[in-house]
Design a protein around this motif. Structure first.
Motif, PDB file in Angstrom:
ATOM      1  N   GLU A 137       0.831  -1.206   0.000  1.00  0.00           N
ATOM      2  CA  GLU A 137       0.000   0.000   0.000  1.00  0.00           C
ATOM      3  C   GLU A 137       0.873   1.266   0.000  1.00  0.00           C
ATOM      4  O   GLU A 137       0.647   2.212  -0.752  1.00  0.00           O
ATOM      5  N   ARG A 148       2.846   7.262  -6.595  1.00  0.00           N
ATOM      6  CA  ARG A 148       2.027   8.350  -7.117  1.00  0.00           C
ATOM      7  C   ARG A 148       2.768   9.675  -7.170  1.00  0.00           C
ATOM      8  O   ARG A 148       2.306  10.624  -7.784  1.00  0.00           O
ATOM      9  N   GLU A 168      -5.216  22.085  -6.163  1.00  0.00           N
ATOM     10  CA  GLU A 168      -6.431  22.730  -5.682  1.00  0.00           C
ATOM     11  C   GLU A 168      -6.116  23.614  -4.466  1.00  0.00           C
ATOM     12  O   GLU A 168      -4.987  24.069  -4.328  1.00  0.00           O
ATOM     13  N   PHE A 169      -7.095  23.832  -3.619  1.00  0.00           N
ATOM     14  CA  PHE A 169      -6.972  24.856  -2.587  1.00  0.00           C
ATOM     15  C   PHE A 169      -7.280  24.289  -1.210  1.00  0.00           C
ATOM     16  O   PHE A 169      -8.036  23.323  -1.096  1.00  0.00           O
ATOM     17  N   VAL A 196     -13.839  14.410   9.562  1.00  0.00           N
ATOM     18  CA  VAL A 196     -12.472  14.142  10.001  1.00  0.00           C
ATOM     19  C   VAL A 196     -11.583  15.230   9.407  1.00  0.00           C
ATOM     20  O   VAL A 196     -11.512  15.370   8.190  1.00  0.00           O
ATOM     21  N   ASN A 205      -0.265  13.840   2.053  1.00  0.00           N
ATOM     22  CA  ASN A 205      -0.513  13.596   0.624  1.00  0.00           C
ATOM     23  C   ASN A 205      -1.990  13.693   0.253  1.00  0.00           C
ATOM     24  O   ASN A 205      -2.342  13.519  -0.902  1.00  0.00           O
ATOM     25  N   ALA A 206      -2.868  13.973   1.215  1.00  0.00           N
ATOM     26  CA  ALA A 206      -4.254  14.263   0.839  1.00  0.00           C
ATOM     27  C   ALA A 206      -4.280  15.499  -0.055  1.00  0.00           C
ATOM     28  O   ALA A 206      -5.073  15.588  -0.988  1.00  0.00           O
ATOM     29  N   CYS A 207      -3.419  16.451   0.233  1.00  0.00           N
ATOM     30  CA  CYS A 207      -3.354  17.686  -0.565  1.00  0.00           C
ATOM     31  C   CYS A 207      -2.072  17.752  -1.403  1.00  0.00           C
ATOM     32  O   CYS A 207      -2.099  18.133  -2.564  1.00  0.00           O
ATOM     33  N   PHE A 225      -0.323  15.959  -3.295  1.00  0.00           N
ATOM     34  CA  PHE A 225      -0.440  14.690  -4.006  1.00  0.00           C
ATOM     35  C   PHE A 225       0.228  14.781  -5.367  1.00  0.00           C
ATOM     36  O   PHE A 225       0.305  15.855  -5.961  1.00  0.00           O
ATOM     37  N   ASN A 240      -2.118  18.717  -5.350  1.00  0.00           N
ATOM     38  CA  ASN A 240      -3.258  18.295  -6.169  1.00  0.00           C
ATOM     39  C   ASN A 240      -3.745  19.451  -7.023  1.00  0.00           C
ATOM     40  O   ASN A 240      -4.734  19.326  -7.733  1.00  0.00           O
ATOM     41  N   ARG A 281       2.618   1.801  -3.268  1.00  0.00           N
ATOM     42  CA  ARG A 281       1.716   2.385  -4.255  1.00  0.00           C
ATOM     43  C   ARG A 281       1.570   3.896  -4.041  1.00  0.00           C
ATOM     44  O   ARG A 281       1.621   4.674  -4.983  1.00  0.00           O
ATOM     45  N   LEU A 338      -8.699  17.386   7.789  1.00  0.00           N
ATOM     46  CA  LEU A 338      -7.533  17.056   6.980  1.00  0.00           C
ATOM     47  C   LEU A 338      -6.275  17.590   7.631  1.00  0.00           C
ATOM     48  O   LEU A 338      -5.197  17.036   7.478  1.00  0.00           O
TER      49      LEU A 338
END
Lengths: 134, 392
Positions: B31, B38, B249-250, B354, B237-239, B241, B247, B34, B356
């Protein structure tokens, strides 16, 4: 992804009653969600959804009784974080009875819940489906 | 005696040899491998921006380089893009807030890998690299150049006029607005070539994916532990990424957005307003992409109340070479950034689910590991040769 695909194929093979609702959207890939009244078959375009990349959904919406059904809205959110997409999908009905929801972007890895608002006559309902993006 | 020495030498070589091959490697799960995968491969393919007719063309890039360093584009004849975006400073200026005609409210972002973004500026007010390049030319607080000045310069300067003709296949005409857009498109073609070199992280990632444990083990243990935090418990890495560690975005990570007492920087919310008002967005007539494909984000983006106080997630390649950090330069060092994520006040971060971002309460060792990982995203950059002449 591949597992869903297999599930779809098995469903289609095992349930001849669904034959009226064309669940095969071509390219042999897709998902099916259903409730007591509705069935929706859909596949992403492009087939592989990538974090942060725009994609569309190609959909077929049916009722189990065979009445015409309409797709009203497609939304998506991350249930854990309680946030939606930063983009609003636009729905286009095509002449062959299919729908195309354009302009979706999943901007984070994790679990996304796609919801479909469908309507047949006076009855409307929300169906949903989870996708885990890595 | 000689035998003893020889034995010693042998023992010493054996020790270093086993030392090297027994370099520790964390026990990475499938996991995790992987997730790490990314963040590459690196470098990505060269940028081709269909909205920009000179994107990726050598003559457009060269014209862009000359314009980037051209102070005559500014109102006082002294300021160019390179005043704030300095090649020797990773395309930024080292200041907390940019210094234009006056001091601005935001920090000059590095332009490394900028061609791969899809929203530009801290608030994403620009939806293409060329549209974003127009703003500093016109903004009274920045270069304060004006549309007319740009057109006049392109028409009257022999070298620039010649470079323009080579890039666009026509002589600079009388339509100043078109010349402004073309100037920005050449500037964008040049900036899109700023691709940061490969880093120790990239070597590790590739080795790990290839199953080459020996090569992977060259990556320092502390960086490995920091990486495990980054993609694991800390969920950075939620943001942050993807190959650029953003990613695109904001987000709101709890950086104060007060500019002055009583005045706030609304971030993404204001950016969306400016995007909608801009004649230079991808929905306008200057988009060279007839298919409209590349305007999909602009067409579908929506305003959310959560956009208030959100800023663009910065990429993290070359991050350790920069600083100060954040949209307003309010965090001085990488260590301070990690401290921020460790101690951030949860009340400041309105989140129903939850969160971030939450106070991670990292130990000193964990903090040092995270910094070591972030620094492994840095690469040395060879000095840039001077630009060749436009029309020798």
């Amino acid at each position: 992804m591949r597992r869903f695909f297999v599930a779809l194929m098995m469903l289609m093979g095992a349930t001849p009653a669904l034959a009226d609702c064309p669940l095969d959207l071509g390219r042999g890939t897709g998902w099916v969600v259903f409730s007591d009244h509705y069935m929706i078959a859909f596949r992403p375009d492009p087939v592989r959804v990538e974090v942060g990349e725009p994609f569309a959904l190609v959909l077929n919406v049916c009722t189990k009784g065979g009445d015409p059904a309409e797709l009203i809205a497609v939304e998506a959110q991350m249930p854990e974080h309680k946030h939606s997409m930063n983009y609003k999908a636009a729905i286009v009905a095509s002449p062959n009875g299919r729908y195309r929801a354009e302009g979706l972007v999943f901007h984070m890895p994790g679990r996304w819940e796609i919801s479909f608002d469908v309507r047949a006559g006076e009855e409307s309902e929300r169906l949903s489906h989870d996708i885990i993006l890595k | 005696m000689i035998r003893l020495l020889l034995a010693l030498v042998l023992a010493a070589t054996a020790a270093t040899a086993t030392g090297a091959s027994a370099q520790p490697l964390l026990d990475w799960t499938e996991e995790e491998v992987r997730s790490i995968g990314r963040h590459g491969p690196w470098p990505p393919p060269p940028v081709r921006d269909p909205s920009n007719r000179v994107s990726g063309t050598p003559s457009g890039i060269l014209l862009g380089e000359h314009l980037f360093n051209e102070p005559r584009l500014s109102g006082n004849g002294k300021m160019s893009c390179a005043t704030c975006h300095q090649a020797g400073r990773d395309w930024s200026d080292g200041l907390a807030r940019a210094q234009g005609v006056v001091e601005l409210d935001r920090r000059t972002p590095s332009l490394w890998n900028v061609g791969y973004s899809h929203w530009f500026g801290w608030d994403g007010a620009g939806d293409s690299l060329w549209a974003q390049s127009i703003r500093p030319l016109l903004d009274a607080r920045e270069m304060n150049g004006g549309t007319e000045r740009v057109g006049t310069l392109l028409r009257n300067d022999r070298a620039l006029a010649c470079g323009y003709e080579k890039a666009f296949g026509r002589k600079p005409g009388n339509d100043d607005e078109l010349l402004l857009v073309d100037t920005a498109k050449a500037l964008a073609a040049f900036q899109a070539t700023f691709v940061s070199p490969r880093t120790p992280f990239d070597d590790f990632r590739d080795a790990l994916l290839a199953g080459d444990r020996g090569a992977a083990a060259r990556y320092p243990m502390s960086a490995q532990r920091g990486l495990r935090l980054f993609i694991g418990n800390a969920s950075c890495n939620a943001c942050h990424f993807g190959p650029r560690f953003t990613n695109g975005e904001f987000g709101d990570i709890g950086i104060p957005f007060f500019v002055r007492p009583g005045e706030v920087d609304s971030g993404r919310l204001g950016g969306l307003t400016r995007l909608a008002e801009s004649p230079f967005s991808l929905l306008g007539k200057f988009n060279d992409d007839a298919t409209g494909e590349n305007a999909r984000r602009t067409r579908h983006v929506r305003r959310l109340h959560t956009n208030f106080g959100e800023f663009r997630v910065p990429g993290l390649r070359q991050v350790g070479r920069g600083g100060p950090y954040m949209h307003n330069g309010s965090v001085a060092t990488l260590e301070d950034v990690v401290k921020h994520y460790s101690e951030v006040n949860p009340d400041r971060l309105h989140s129903d689910g939850v969160p971030l971002v939450r106070p991670l309460a990292l130990s000193p060792d964990q903090s040092a590991d995270l910094v070591a990982f972030l620094r492994s995203l840095d690469a040395d950059v060879p000095p840039r040769p001077a630009a060749p002449p436009l029309c020798p």
